[in-house]
Design a protein around this motif. Structure first.
Motif, short mmCIF file in Angstrom:
data_model
loop_
_atom_site.label_atom_id
_atom_site.label_comp_id
_atom_site.label_asym_id
_atom_site.label_seq_id
_atom_site.Cartn_x
_atom_site.Cartn_y
_atom_site.Cartn_z
N VAL A 246 -0.26 -8.54 3.00
CA VAL A 246 1.00 -8.70 3.74
C VAL A 246 1.32 -10.18 3.92
O VAL A 246 2.46 -10.63 3.70
CB VAL A 246 0.91 -8.00 5.11
N GLU B 106 -5.99 5.92 -1.24
CA GLU B 106 -7.01 4.93 -0.93
C GLU B 106 -8.26 5.10 -1.78
O GLU B 106 -8.89 4.13 -2.20
CB GLU B 106 -7.37 5.01 0.56
N ARG C 9 -5.44 -5.08 2.33
CA ARG C 9 -4.07 -4.75 1.99
C ARG C 9 -3.17 -4.69 3.23
O ARG C 9 -1.94 -4.70 3.10
CB ARG C 9 -4.02 -3.42 1.24
N GLU C 10 -3.78 -4.64 4.40
CA GLU C 10 -3.02 -4.63 5.64
C GLU C 10 -2.96 -6.02 6.28
O GLU C 10 -2.26 -6.21 7.28
CB GLU C 10 -3.64 -3.65 6.63
N THR C 11 -3.69 -6.96 5.72
CA THR C 11 -3.72 -8.32 6.28
C THR C 11 -3.40 -9.37 5.21
O THR C 11 -2.29 -9.91 5.19
CB THR C 11 -5.11 -8.62 6.88
N ASN D 236 -9.43 -3.88 5.84
CA ASN D 236 -8.54 -3.52 4.75
C ASN D 236 -7.65 -4.72 4.45
O ASN D 236 -6.72 -5.02 5.20
CB ASN D 236 -7.68 -2.30 5.11
N GLN E 146 0.82 -1.20 0.00
CA GLN E 146 0.00 0.00 0.00
C GLN E 146 0.86 1.25 0.00
O GLN E 146 0.54 2.24 -0.67
CB GLN E 146 -0.92 -0.01 1.22
N SER E 147 1.97 1.24 0.73
CA SER E 147 2.85 2.41 0.80
C SER E 147 3.46 2.74 -0.55
O SER E 147 3.66 3.92 -0.89
CB SER E 147 3.96 2.18 1.83
#
Length: 228
Positions: free
Chosen positions: A163, A84, A158-160, A156, A74-75
């Motif tokens: 990763v 977002e 993209r954070e779970t 989200n 995401q970064s």
């Protein structure tokens, strides 16, 4: 964390990926002449043409969207100006459009294979399984995108999920990241991994037989024969 989490999110993915690689090598070495999909076009063309066109036009952008969403942090997206809001538009609206196209094509192809006697007789058990499994994966994916995301807007992936997915390739996946992932996403992921394990033993191997050399080859000229 339940006793199944380490298996589902650490062991199971590597089993599927290993079978995918070893299975392809084995089939290529032992079954090269059947490295393609058996055509049923001579039995029925209309539904095959429409369903295949919709499926292939939809699945390519869908795969690219999965690669971007799971493979690119995401970064990194935000660093190039994809915030977002922009990502949400692409993933939900544009992704859903191609997802519906893929789903419609898969429904038509599956309906054709199961309801048309001549096509069904030409189909193997693996053909049936692949059709049903692909249809299931696409349908659950659409449900996750449209329904689950709407019911759980704070989640989200993209954070779970993203990763965790990238960690698989670093050989240090954290099963804890997947504990609070919605059930529909978990089903979509496990079914998607299963299709990788089945891939070498089904008609899906025809994906690797695309005749790319046709793009650069010389044209074949046909001339009408005239009697002298």
């Amino acid at each position: 964390m339940s006793i199944m989490d380490p298996f589902l999110w650490v062991i199971y993915p590597y089993i599927c990926f290993s079978v995918f690689v070893v299975g392809h090598i084995y089939r290529y070495r032992t079954d090269q002449f059947n490295w393609t999909a058996k055509s049923s076009e001579f039995v029925e063309k209309k539904r095959l043409r429409a369903g295949s066109l919709m499926f292939h036009l939809g699945i390519i952008p869908v795969i690219m969207g999965h690669v971007a969403g799971l493979g690119i942090p995401q970064s990194w997206m935000e660093a190039v100006g994809v915030n977002e809001h922009l990502y949400h538009i692409g993933a939900v609206y544009i992704g859903s459009a191609f997802g519906f196209l893929t789903l419609a094509g898969m429904v038509l192809l599956t309906f054709r294979r199961f309801t048309m006697k001549n096509v069904r007789q030409l189909s193997s058990a693996s053909d049936m399984i692949v059709n049903v499994l692909l249809l299931f994966i696409i349908a659950v994916g659409m449900y996750s995108t449209l329904v689950t995301n709407a019911l759980q807007p704070d989640f989200n992936y993209r954070e779970t999920v993203s990763v965790w997915f990238r960690q698989l390739f670093l050989f240090r996946p954290d099963a804890g990241l997947m504990i609070d992932v919605p059930l529909s996403f978990k089903i979509h992921i496990t079914a998607g991994l299963l299709i990788f394990a089945l891939w070498p033993f089904t008609r899906l191997v025809h994906v690797w037989s695309v005749p790319l050399n046709y793009i650069g080859r010389r044209y074949i000229l046909y001339r009408k024969h005239r009697k002298i």
